[in-house]
Enzyme design. Structure first.
Site, PDB file in Angstrom:
ATOM      1  N   TYR A 225       0.812  -1.221   0.000  1.00  0.00           N
ATOM      2  CA  TYR A 225       0.000   0.000   0.000  1.00  0.00           C
ATOM      3  C   TYR A 225       0.849   1.276   0.000  1.00  0.00           C
ATOM      4  O   TYR A 225       0.608   2.169  -0.802  1.00  0.00           O
ATOM      5  CB  TYR A 225      -0.984   0.014   1.187  1.00  0.00           C
ATOM      6  CG  TYR A 225      -2.000   1.146   1.088  1.00  0.00           C
ATOM      7  CD1 TYR A 225      -3.069   1.057   0.204  1.00  0.00           C
ATOM      8  CD2 TYR A 225      -1.863   2.309   1.839  1.00  0.00           C
ATOM      9  CE1 TYR A 225      -3.978   2.093   0.077  1.00  0.00           C
ATOM     10  CE2 TYR A 225      -2.770   3.349   1.723  1.00  0.00           C
ATOM     11  CZ  TYR A 225      -3.827   3.239   0.841  1.00  0.00           C
ATOM     12  OH  TYR A 225      -4.723   4.265   0.714  1.00  0.00           O
TER      13      TYR A 225
ATOM     14  N   TYR B 113       9.427 -11.760  -0.016  1.00  0.00           N
ATOM     15  CA  TYR B 113       8.217 -12.214  -0.694  1.00  0.00           C
ATOM     16  C   TYR B 113       7.797 -11.141  -1.686  1.00  0.00           C
ATOM     17  O   TYR B 113       7.349 -10.065  -1.299  1.00  0.00           O
ATOM     18  CB  TYR B 113       7.139 -12.480   0.354  1.00  0.00           C
ATOM     19  CG  TYR B 113       5.818 -13.000  -0.155  1.00  0.00           C
ATOM     20  CD1 TYR B 113       5.664 -13.520  -1.445  1.00  0.00           C
ATOM     21  CD2 TYR B 113       4.694 -12.991   0.668  1.00  0.00           C
ATOM     22  CE1 TYR B 113       4.451 -13.998  -1.885  1.00  0.00           C
ATOM     23  CE2 TYR B 113       3.470 -13.477   0.241  1.00  0.00           C
ATOM     24  CZ  TYR B 113       3.351 -13.975  -1.038  1.00  0.00           C
ATOM     25  OH  TYR B 113       2.140 -14.451  -1.476  1.00  0.00           O
TER      26      TYR B 113
ATOM     27  N   LYS C  81      10.788 -15.549  -2.398  1.00  0.00           N
ATOM     28  CA  LYS C  81       9.600 -16.221  -2.913  1.00  0.00           C
ATOM     29  C   LYS C  81       9.082 -15.340  -4.038  1.00  0.00           C
ATOM     30  O   LYS C  81       8.514 -14.276  -3.801  1.00  0.00           O
ATOM     31  CB  LYS C  81       8.544 -16.392  -1.820  1.00  0.00           C
ATOM     32  CG  LYS C  81       7.237 -17.009  -2.330  1.00  0.00           C
ATOM     33  CD  LYS C  81       6.156 -17.016  -1.262  1.00  0.00           C
ATOM     34  CE  LYS C  81       4.847 -17.556  -1.830  1.00  0.00           C
ATOM     35  NZ  LYS C  81       3.737 -17.512  -0.845  1.00  0.00           N
TER      36      LYS C  81
END
Length: 299
Positions: free
Chosen positions: A111, A137, A165
């Protein structure tokens, strides 16, 4: 070559809830034991699939601590510790280490949409709070932030950063990461449907939603590839492709919880604003699970 946090499949575990909405720790223990028995190579708690956005800090710590006690170092425990507020993310890192995690999954700040400079500063602050290895991530469709391949040159100066990831869905980007950093940065597939492609470009495994349902199958997809049997690996992946598609018919983890409940594995419901899977999704899941069960590929 650095030591890998894990090689193979880490299940991004759901968080089971009681009808009252509280965490169902009895069901969580059963899910953990089922995963280990099923052949998973690591377990992730408190990630997106675990409804991290709807868990309090106290609940996240309780889940990680409980999981550590149940797992007893049989497989690595990865705990989600990310936040878009850097001070909170750093505190989470310290708490997850205290709880007994072996590694931390740290999503990019969402955000806020920080710059490259802010991203590096964020992870540096997190590294001050914990000595555990970090799996970054990258999931821009959820966060609005994409870690560009070139950014890892600076991120790798942070000693904790060991892996990513990669869930951007862009195999070309993942391939560039692998080509630029080789074994200095472990690459994990974050999109079940892209597993063969990610393994082919050098991923060390996957952090998987599908393995909630079929841990042995996803483990074998990776293990077969690593043993040199890429043909069988692809064959297995294709066998699960329709179930994988069904697991993402609605926003994760809505379908995977429905699938676990179909299998009588007591995942419970979801916390608002997520709501239960629609009837069509459930029917597709039932059909695909039954077909895999008949083929001996799901229990």
């Amino acid at each position: 070559m650095q030591n890998l946090i894990f090689k193979g499949v880490a299940t991004a575990l759901v968080t089971p809830f009681l009808p009252t909405g509280e965490i169902n720790f009895t069901a969580l223990e059963n899910l953990i034991e089922s995963q280990i028995e099923g052949g998973c190579d690591a377990l992730l708690v408190g990630g997106t699939t675990g409804e991290s956005a709807a868990l309090s800090d106290e609940e996240k710590s309780a889940i990680a601590s409980f999981a550590a006690k149940i797992i007893r170092k049989r497989v690595p425990l990865i705990a989600g510790a990310g936040s878009n507020y850097t001070a909170k993310a750093a505190k989470n890192c310290a708490e997850m280490e205290k709880a007994g995690a072996d590694a931390l999954l740290l999503v990019t700040p969402y955000y806020n949409k920080c710059t490259k400079k802010g991203l590096i500063a964020h992870y540096k602050e997190c590294a001050k709070a914990s000595a555990l290895p970090f799996i970054l991530y990258n999931v821009p469709q959820r966060t609005g932030v994409n870690i560009l391949p070139e950014t890892y040159e600076d991120l790798l100066k942070i000693p904790n950063v060991k892996a990513v990831k990669e869930a951007s869905g862009d195999v070309r980007q993942a391939s560039r990461i692998r080509n630029l950093y080789k074994d200095d940065l472990a690459l994990y597939c974050g999109c079940d449907e892209l597993m063969p492609s990610m393994l082919a470009i050098g991923a060390s495994g996957a952090i998987s939603v599908l393995s909630n349902i079929c841990p042995r199958g996803v483990h074998d997809i990776c293990a077969r590839y690593f043993s040199g049997d890429s043909e069988k690996s692809l064959e297995l992946h294709n066998a699960y492709s329709k179930l994988t598609e069904a697991l993402f018919r609605e926003v994760n983890p809505v379908p995977v919880k429905a699938a676990l409940n179909i299998l009588k594995k007591d995942a419970g419901g979801l916390r608002l604003p997520l709501t239960e899977a629609d009837k069509e999704t459930k029917n597709i899941l039932k059909k695909e699970i039954a077909l895999l069960q008949c083929a001996g590929l799901c229990q």
